[in-house]
Scaffold this motif. Sequence first.
Motif, PDB file in Angstrom:
ATOM      1  N   LYS A   1      88.734 -90.871  27.181  1.00 43.06           N
ATOM      2  CA  LYS A   1      88.941 -91.354  25.816  1.00 43.06           C
ATOM      3  C   LYS A   1      87.841 -92.332  25.427  1.00 43.06           C
ATOM      4  CE  LYS A   1      93.961 -90.765  25.741  1.00 43.06           C
ATOM      5  NZ  LYS A   1      95.292 -91.424  25.586  1.00 43.06           N
ATOM      6  N   GLU A   2      87.389 -93.107  26.413  1.00 46.36           N
ATOM      7  CA  GLU A   2      86.352 -94.092  26.157  1.00 46.36           C
ATOM      8  C   GLU A   2      84.973 -93.441  26.009  1.00 46.36           C
ATOM      9  OE1 GLU A   2      88.423 -94.202  28.797  1.00 46.36           O
ATOM     10  OE2 GLU A   2      89.864 -95.553  27.837  1.00 46.36           O
ATOM     11  N   LYS A   3      84.744 -92.368  26.750  1.00 45.33           N
ATOM     12  CA  LYS A   3      83.459 -91.681  26.710  1.00 45.33           C
ATOM     13  C   LYS A   3      83.691 -90.171  26.624  1.00 45.33           C
ATOM     14  CE  LYS A   3      78.939 -91.399  28.947  1.00 45.33           C
ATOM     15  NZ  LYS A   3      78.106 -91.771  30.134  1.00 45.33           N
ATOM     16  N   PRO A   4      84.011 -89.687  25.435  1.00 45.80           N
ATOM     17  CA  PRO A   4      84.283 -88.254  25.279  1.00 45.80           C
ATOM     18  C   PRO A   4      83.020 -87.407  25.433  1.00 45.80           C
ATOM     19  CG  PRO A   4      84.308 -89.344  23.144  1.00 45.80           C
ATOM     20  CD  PRO A   4      84.205 -90.432  24.173  1.00 45.80           C
ATOM     21  N   ILE A   5      83.191 -86.236  26.021  1.00 43.85           N
ATOM     22  CA  ILE A   5      82.104 -85.288  26.220  1.00 43.85           C
ATOM     23  C   ILE A   5      82.611 -83.898  25.841  1.00 43.85           C
ATOM     24  CG2 ILE A   5      80.599 -84.158  27.919  1.00 43.85           C
ATOM     25  CD1 ILE A   5      80.712 -86.756  29.557  1.00 43.85           C
ATOM     26  N   ALA A   6      81.817 -83.176  25.089  1.00 45.79           N
ATOM     27  CA  ALA A   6      82.168 -81.809  24.719  1.00 45.79           C
ATOM     28  C   ALA A   6      81.161 -80.847  25.334  1.00 45.79           C
ATOM     29  CB  ALA A   6      82.177 -81.652  23.200  1.00 45.79           C
ATOM     30  N   LEU A   7      81.645 -79.687  25.769  1.00 47.26           N
ATOM     31  CA  LEU A   7      80.799 -78.655  26.351  1.00 47.26           C
ATOM     32  C   LEU A   7      81.047 -77.329  25.630  1.00 47.26           C
ATOM     33  CD1 LEU A   7      81.535 -79.288  30.158  1.00 47.26           C
ATOM     34  CD2 LEU A   7      79.595 -80.182  28.856  1.00 47.26           C
ATOM     35  N   SER A   8      80.047 -76.468  25.623  1.00 48.87           N
ATOM     36  CA  SER A   8      80.277 -75.129  25.068  1.00 48.87           C
ATOM     37  C   SER A   8      81.330 -74.406  25.907  1.00 48.87           C
ATOM     38  CB  SER A   8      78.976 -74.328  25.036  1.00 48.87           C
ATOM     39  OG  SER A   8      78.421 -74.157  26.324  1.00 48.87           O
ATOM     40  N   GLU A   9      81.347 -74.674  27.209  1.00 47.39           N
ATOM     41  CA  GLU A   9      82.382 -74.109  28.091  1.00 47.39           C
ATOM     42  C   GLU A   9      83.770 -74.493  27.604  1.00 47.39           C
ATOM     43  OE1 GLU A   9      84.279 -76.147  31.641  1.00 47.39           O
ATOM     44  OE2 GLU A   9      82.575 -75.127  32.551  1.00 47.39           O
ATOM     45  N   SER A  10      83.976 -75.785  27.366  1.00 47.78           N
ATOM     46  CA  SER A  10      85.299 -76.253  26.947  1.00 47.78           C
ATOM     47  C   SER A  10      85.630 -75.775  25.543  1.00 47.78           C
ATOM     48  CB  SER A  10      85.373 -77.785  27.014  1.00 47.78           C
ATOM     49  OG  SER A  10      84.435 -78.395  26.153  1.00 47.78           O
ATOM     50  N   GLN A  11      84.604 -75.648  24.688  1.00 50.03           N
ATOM     51  CA  GLN A  11      84.846 -75.147  23.328  1.00 50.03           C
ATOM     52  C   GLN A  11      85.308 -73.697  23.368  1.00 50.03           C
ATOM     53  OE1 GLN A  11      84.665 -77.570  21.312  1.00 50.03           O
ATOM     54  NE2 GLN A  11      85.048 -76.637  19.334  1.00 50.03           N
ATOM     55  N   GLY A  12      84.704 -72.906  24.260  1.00 48.43           N
ATOM     56  CA  GLY A  12      85.134 -71.524  24.417  1.00 48.43           C
ATOM     57  C   GLY A  12      86.566 -71.432  24.890  1.00 48.43           C
ATOM     58  N   TYR A  13      86.912 -72.237  25.895  1.00 48.89           N
ATOM     59  CA  TYR A  13      88.293 -72.253  26.381  1.00 48.89           C
ATOM     60  C   TYR A  13      89.247 -72.697  25.272  1.00 48.89           C
ATOM     61  CZ  TYR A  13      86.726 -71.756  31.241  1.00 48.89           C
ATOM     62  OH  TYR A  13      86.187 -71.300  32.408  1.00 48.89           O
ATOM     63  N   GLY A  14      88.845 -73.712  24.531  1.00 47.96           N
ATOM     64  CA  GLY A  14      89.697 -74.222  23.465  1.00 47.96           C
ATOM     65  C   GLY A  14      89.971 -73.182  22.399  1.00 47.96           C
ATOM     66  N   MET A  15      88.936 -72.437  22.038  1.00 45.53           N
ATOM     67  CA  MET A  15      89.109 -71.393  21.020  1.00 45.53           C
ATOM     68  C   MET A  15      89.985 -70.252  21.547  1.00 45.53           C
ATOM     69  SD  MET A  15      85.256 -71.533  19.399  1.00 45.53           S
ATOM     70  CE  MET A  15      85.483 -70.293  18.123  1.00 45.53           C
ATOM     71  N   LEU A  16      89.809 -69.893  22.820  1.00 47.05           N
ATOM     72  CA  LEU A  16      90.653 -68.855  23.421  1.00 47.05           C
ATOM     73  C   LEU A  16      92.113 -69.284  23.478  1.00 47.05           C
ATOM     74  CD1 LEU A  16      88.518 -67.636  26.478  1.00 47.05           C
ATOM     75  CD2 LEU A  16      89.091 -66.300  24.438  1.00 47.05           C
ATOM     76  N   ILE A  17      92.339 -70.502  23.957  1.00 43.82           N
ATOM     77  CA  ILE A  17      93.700 -71.021  24.097  1.00 43.82           C
ATOM     78  C   ILE A  17      94.395 -71.117  22.739  1.00 43.82           C
ATOM     79  CG2 ILE A  17      94.992 -73.139  24.607  1.00 43.82           C
ATOM     80  CD1 ILE A  17      93.128 -73.492  27.048  1.00 43.82           C
ATOM     81  N   THR A  18      93.689 -71.622  21.749  1.00 42.77           N
ATOM     82  CA  THR A  18      94.275 -71.775  20.420  1.00 42.77           C
ATOM     83  C   THR A  18      94.549 -70.421  19.783  1.00 42.77           C
ATOM     84  OG1 THR A  18      93.098 -73.878  20.172  1.00 42.77           O
ATOM     85  CG2 THR A  18      93.973 -72.878  18.171  1.00 42.77           C
ATOM     86  N   LEU A  19      93.659 -69.462  20.023  1.00 46.54           N
ATOM     87  CA  LEU A  19      93.859 -68.111  19.523  1.00 46.54           C
ATOM     88  C   LEU A  19      95.125 -67.495  20.132  1.00 46.54           C
ATOM     89  CD1 LEU A  19      93.278 -64.844  20.064  1.00 46.54           C
ATOM     90  CD2 LEU A  19      92.765 -65.781  17.812  1.00 46.54           C
ATOM     91  N   LEU A  20      95.272 -67.633  21.449  1.00 46.92           N
ATOM     92  CA  LEU A  20      96.460 -67.103  22.126  1.00 46.92           C
ATOM     93  C   LEU A  20      97.730 -67.784  21.623  1.00 46.92           C
ATOM     94  CD1 LEU A  20      95.040 -66.889  25.758  1.00 46.92           C
ATOM     95  CD2 LEU A  20      95.814 -64.948  24.374  1.00 46.92           C
ATOM     96  N   ALA A  21      97.655 -69.095  21.429  1.00 48.72           N
ATOM     97  CA  ALA A  21      98.811 -69.841  20.921  1.00 48.72           C
ATOM     98  C   ALA A  21      99.158 -69.385  19.504  1.00 48.72           C
ATOM     99  CB  ALA A  21      98.525 -71.339  20.950  1.00 48.72           C
ATOM    100  N   ALA A  22      98.133 -69.126  18.690  1.00 52.27           N
ATOM    101  CA  ALA A  22      98.368 -68.667  17.317  1.00 52.27           C
ATOM    102  C   ALA A  22      98.993 -67.276  17.316  1.00 52.27           C
ATOM    103  CB  ALA A  22      97.057 -68.660  16.543  1.00 52.27           C
ATOM    104  N   GLN A  23      98.585 -66.411  18.239  1.00 53.50           N
ATOM    105  CA  GLN A  23      99.179 -65.074  18.330  1.00 53.50           C
ATOM    106  C   GLN A  23     100.676 -65.156  18.629  1.00 53.50           C
ATOM    107  OE1 GLN A  23      96.679 -63.341  21.378  1.00 53.50           O
ATOM    108  NE2 GLN A  23      95.356 -62.326  19.900  1.00 53.50           N
TER     109      GLN A  23
END
Length: 357
Positions: free
Chosen positions: A49-71
């Motif tokens: 929380k103090e030092k957030p980091i974003a990765l394309s790897e995590s963004q891909g997982y996030g989009m997949l997970i959210t897509l599955l949840a939306a389905q």
Amino acid sequence: MLILVSYIGLVLFSISTNKEALQKDTYWDWYRNYVGQSTKGAYVNTGSKEKPIALSESQGYGMLITLLAAQKGYAKETQFMRLFYYYKSFQISEENTLMKWKQEKTDKGWESVDDNNATDGDLDIAYALIQAEKLWPDSIEHYGDAAQKLLESIKNNNYSEKTGLLTVGNWATVDPKAEMLIRFSDIMPTYYKAFADFTDDPFWTKLEINATKALTQMSQETSTGLLPDFAWVGENSIAPVKPYEVAGKNDGDYAYNSARVPLRLADSDNPQVKAVLDKMLIFFDKQPVIYGGYTLKGKPLVKNQSNSFSAPLLYAAKGHGNFSNLYASQRWIFDYSIVGKDYYGDTLKTLALLKLY
């Protein structure tokens, strides 16, 4: 008889309801702990929380997970859209829509550490966009167009003519030595098939054939069938890298990159791919405890269990009668709630669970 039928119906309904509750609760626990908001859009935080980091790897997982949840009705398009906006904010360029692989929050706002990509993240993003186009065909965001552009960028920037495979990133494609390096968790036969169907481009079919050959060749090199995180590809050979040649001492082991390989291979209907996966599962099925990493000879790297290794195996063993004991033994991962201290393990656990039922 009527009472018995009613009882069975109630039991099945209860099981179904419990599975749905587990999926929904796990998704929202993951979302609350790892998805952050910024002026660029929503990102999946791999740091603190103090030092957030974003990765394309995590963004891909996030989009997949959210897509599955939306389905399944647990999430809305707006949640996926916010993740999509963040991806768009950190594309290399309008022409080359690969995502820059890492961003950090600075005094000036969110900034990328460099302009290179990591192939695995963009593959997940492309697949999620294709599925989003199917789920929301009338969206103002035109996810299908974005997927088409991204797949062209992967083809043009992450492919090696020398190996016939994808490189680990665009930086490697232009390096004569690094061009021969592959990461086995970048090999996703089901994705390649979906990309071929979506684009009608034979490139992806050829890539699936070459990737299957590499999987089979490496699998045959060991009695365990375990695949290393990274390998060097020669004209007629393939060999695991040595320690510290890429990222660390376990580069040539079944470590944190290859932990997700069972998840990557499990949905393929290719008999050769199934044979590679089954050989791995036979090894794991014989282990009294599944630890967090192994040498290719089958020696544990550590003496602790890990969501990162157990979640993919749980998914890969599902519905496979020969590995019902392995499936049952890995269900321990659902005994522990997500509390935000294990991005990688919690993310693979959530992804596997949403795909499971």
